[in-house]
Structure formats: C-alpha cells, structure tokens
Scaffold this motif. Structure first.
Motif, short mmCIF file in Angstrom:
data_model
loop_
_atom_site.label_atom_id
_atom_site.label_comp_id
_atom_site.label_asym_id
_atom_site.label_seq_id
_atom_site.Cartn_x
_atom_site.Cartn_y
_atom_site.Cartn_z
N ARG A 47 42.59 27.87 30.84
CA ARG A 47 42.74 27.89 32.80
C ARG A 47 41.63 28.81 32.46
O ARG A 47 40.69 29.80 32.92
CB ARG A 47 43.61 27.50 33.43
N GLN A 87 46.92 24.81 28.26
CA GLN A 87 46.23 24.70 29.29
C GLN A 87 46.17 26.04 30.63
O GLN A 87 45.06 26.00 30.48
CB GLN A 87 46.81 23.60 30.10
N GLN A 89 47.10 20.16 40.36
CA GLN A 89 47.15 20.14 39.44
C GLN A 89 49.30 20.23 38.36
O GLN A 89 48.74 19.75 37.95
CB GLN A 89 47.08 21.69 38.52
N SER A 125 45.19 23.92 42.24
CA SER A 125 46.24 24.06 42.27
C SER A 125 47.56 23.06 42.97
O SER A 125 49.05 22.52 41.25
CB SER A 125 47.12 25.27 42.22
N SER A 140 38.25 29.48 31.43
CA SER A 140 37.67 29.08 32.34
C SER A 140 37.65 30.57 33.87
O SER A 140 36.43 30.15 34.53
CB SER A 140 37.90 27.65 33.42
#
Lengths: 198, 157
Positions: B81, B77, A13, A10, B84
């Motif tokens: 995620r 996104q 990211q 994260s 996923s």
C-alpha cells in the motif's frame, strides 16, 4: 471526495483483512505440513507457506467462496513450489531436519493421540520416504502427496494442479512407481518385503 | 508375460487402487488382474507406496509460526500500500509538473505572437508612411499611390 474514497476503501480492506486472517489461522497447520512434505525441510517449508499466504492475500478478491479455501490455497502453493524448484534447480536432499527456522528447535506440543513412541525403524523409514520424495519429479511428488497424504479425490487434485483428471491419474501412477523404484533400489532390505506383503 | 489388455489396465491401476474408476472399468481391471501376475504385482506396488505415504507421522509445527505468518502477510500488504501511495503521489507531482511546463510554453508562445503582431504593425506603418511620402514628393501630380491603411481604417486618397 478523495478522503471519502480512501476511508471506504479502508473499511472494505479491514473486513477482508479480518476474514483472511481467520482463514489463515484455520489452515496454516495443514498448509505447512504439505509444504514440509514438498520441500523436505522446515526453513524452505516456512518460506513456501509465507509466499503462499502473501500471494493468496494479494489475490483474495478473486477467491470464490464456493470452493474450499484450502484447495484454493493449495493451488497457489503448488504453483509457488514449482516456480521455486525451477528457480533453484533440484531441491537439496537434506535428511529430516530437526531444527526449526533461525536454528531454533522448539515445536508446538505434539498431539498426544499421535504415536509418541514410534520406534527407530519407523522413523528412518519415514526419512527414506521423504528423501525419495525429494528426488522425484515435482509434478509427480505433488500429485502423490495430494492423493495419499492429503487424501484428495482426483477431481480435487485436478483443480488444484490446474490439469485434467487423466493427467492426474497418470502423474499419480508414475509418481508411485517412481517412489517405489527409488526406495527399493536404495533400501532393498527395508522396502522390498513390504511390497510382497511380508 | 503380458496379457492382452495390459496397456489398458496399466493406465488404470492407480485409479483402481484409489476407487476412482467407474463400476464397469473396475470389473474389467479386476478380471484382468486375476489372470495377469505382472499387473497384480504392479497393483501391490501402488498399494505399498500409498501405504508408506499414508504412514507419515504428523509434521511438527514450529512454535510461533502462526503469528509470524500473520505479520508477514500484513506487513507485505502495508508495504504494497505504501508503494502504491508513493506511486500515486509521484504521478500527481509529475502531472502538476507537466501542466506547469505546458503553461510556461503557452505563455512564451503568446509573448512571441504579440511581438510578431507588433512588428507587423510597425512594418505596416513604415510602408504606409513611405507611400505617403512618395505621393507628396512627385512633381507631376504623383502617382496616385493609394496610401496603405490598416485593414479596418478608411482608405485615404
């Protein structure tokens, strides 16, 4: 261990996300402009730009900082545009669309230095050029826009279109020829004089 | 009327107009164009097209486009995620399920093996008892049937 990994993931990211966001904000206007010239209307232009940025973010880890971001982005956009045309068939040849997406008609305030008082003749010429662009072969349209609107060098265009300089040369040549043919056939009074420098 | 070299020159006219030719090539084209009206006309067409495209006004940018783009990119996104995570979670559940099935099958197999072992032992005992009985039933001293024994036990006479 799993939670540590996800926390690290994260962190990485969010740095990429910030970086990408700032690049997006810096380049969205020029990207939208090219998309508009490629598609001829605001709604499709916005779809194309959105698709482009979404794809770009997904593959952001593959972006090489040595290359200009806009060039990399344009490459994604040209491919997305070709895919879209192939899916939908020919582009619809609507004339200059004055409304924005969702039927709104609000625009950002124009640059005061750009000619605010273009006369009717000029604006209809632009419309005709835009309409003719949409009638063109997709690769030709892309090549002439990158050369004559974006002002890119042939090498840059070759890297954006994923082809050789020789092919770029040929596409620009044939593209310009096709554009002139479409214009002079449809609007002889308006455009023929231009070529002779009258 | 086409002069010699029109084909060579024609392929280079756009590049000539854009200044994308080497010095020598530029000179060749220039010399040809001075003598060839067809190619000279073609150059003018190239220049006119370039001019027309260059004269496009700025494209008006729809209000709010910037924020809409940012939102759609990061919403996509997040959705990716989430997808996923769901995929990962499903894979974990599937794996656990697979392990559970394997464990159950193994347990059944062990049970079956134990059962077979018991049956083998019983069969052995029956055979041994029979042999024993035969030995003591015969009147003529009996056939010396050696009593069967468990493999690990001593043989009895």
């Amino acid at each position: 261990m799993f939670t540590t990994l996800t926390r690290q993931h994260s962190a990485v990211q969010s740095v990429s996300r910030e970086h990408f966001e700032s690049l997006l904000r810096a380049t969205y206007r020029q990207t939208y402009s090219l998309a508009y010239r490629l598609t001829g209307n605001a709604a499709e232009a916005e779809d194309l730009v959105q698709e482009t940025f979404v794809r770009a973010f997904r593959f952001f880890h593959r972006y090489n900082e040595g290359l200009p971001f806009a060039n990399w982005l344009y490459r994604i956009m040209c491919n997305a545009h070709i895919d879209s045309v192939r899916r939908k068939g020919r582009l619809k040849t609507t004339s200059f669309e004055q409304t924005g997406p969702n039927g709104t008609s609000t625009w950002e305030l124009p640059d005061p230095d750009s000619a605010p008082d273009r006369d009717l003749m000029d604006s209809s010429m632009d419309e005709h050029v835009q309409e003719s662009l949409l009638e063109m072969n997709t690769e030709f349209r892309t090549a002439v826009l990158l050369a004559d609107v974006e002002g890119m060098a042939y090498e840059e265009i070759a890297s954006v279109m994923g082809t050789s300089v020789g092919t770029v040369r040929s596409r620009i040549h044939r593209g310009r020829r096709q554009l002139r043919k479409l214009l002079t056939e449809r609007y002889p009074s308006m455009f023929r004089g231009e070529a002779l420098g009258l | 009327m086409k002069l010699l070299g029109c084909k060579y020159v024609s392929a280079r006219l756009s590049a000539y107009v854009d200044g994308e030719l080497s010095g020598n090539e530029m000179l060749s084209v220039q010399r040809h164009v001075q003598r060839c009206s067809a190619c000279a006309k073609e150059i003018e067409e190239m220049r006119a097209a370039k001019r027309q495209l260059g004269a496009f006004p700025d494209v008006p940018i729809p209000a709010g486009l910037e924020d809409r783009l940012v939102e759609s990119v990061f919403r996509a996104q997040v959705r990716q995620r989430r997808r996923s995570i769901i995929a990962f979670g499903s894979a974990v559940v599937a794996l656990c399920g697979a392990f559970a099935v394997v464990a159950i099958v193994r347990a059944n197999q062990e049970q079956a093996m134990a059962e077979r072992q018991r049956m083998n032992d019983r069969a052995f005992e029956v055979a041994r008892d029979q042999a024993y009985m035969e030995r003591y039933d015969s009147l003529d001293g009996g056939s010396s049937v050696i009593a069967a024994s468990y493999p690990h036990a001593k043989a009895s006479r």
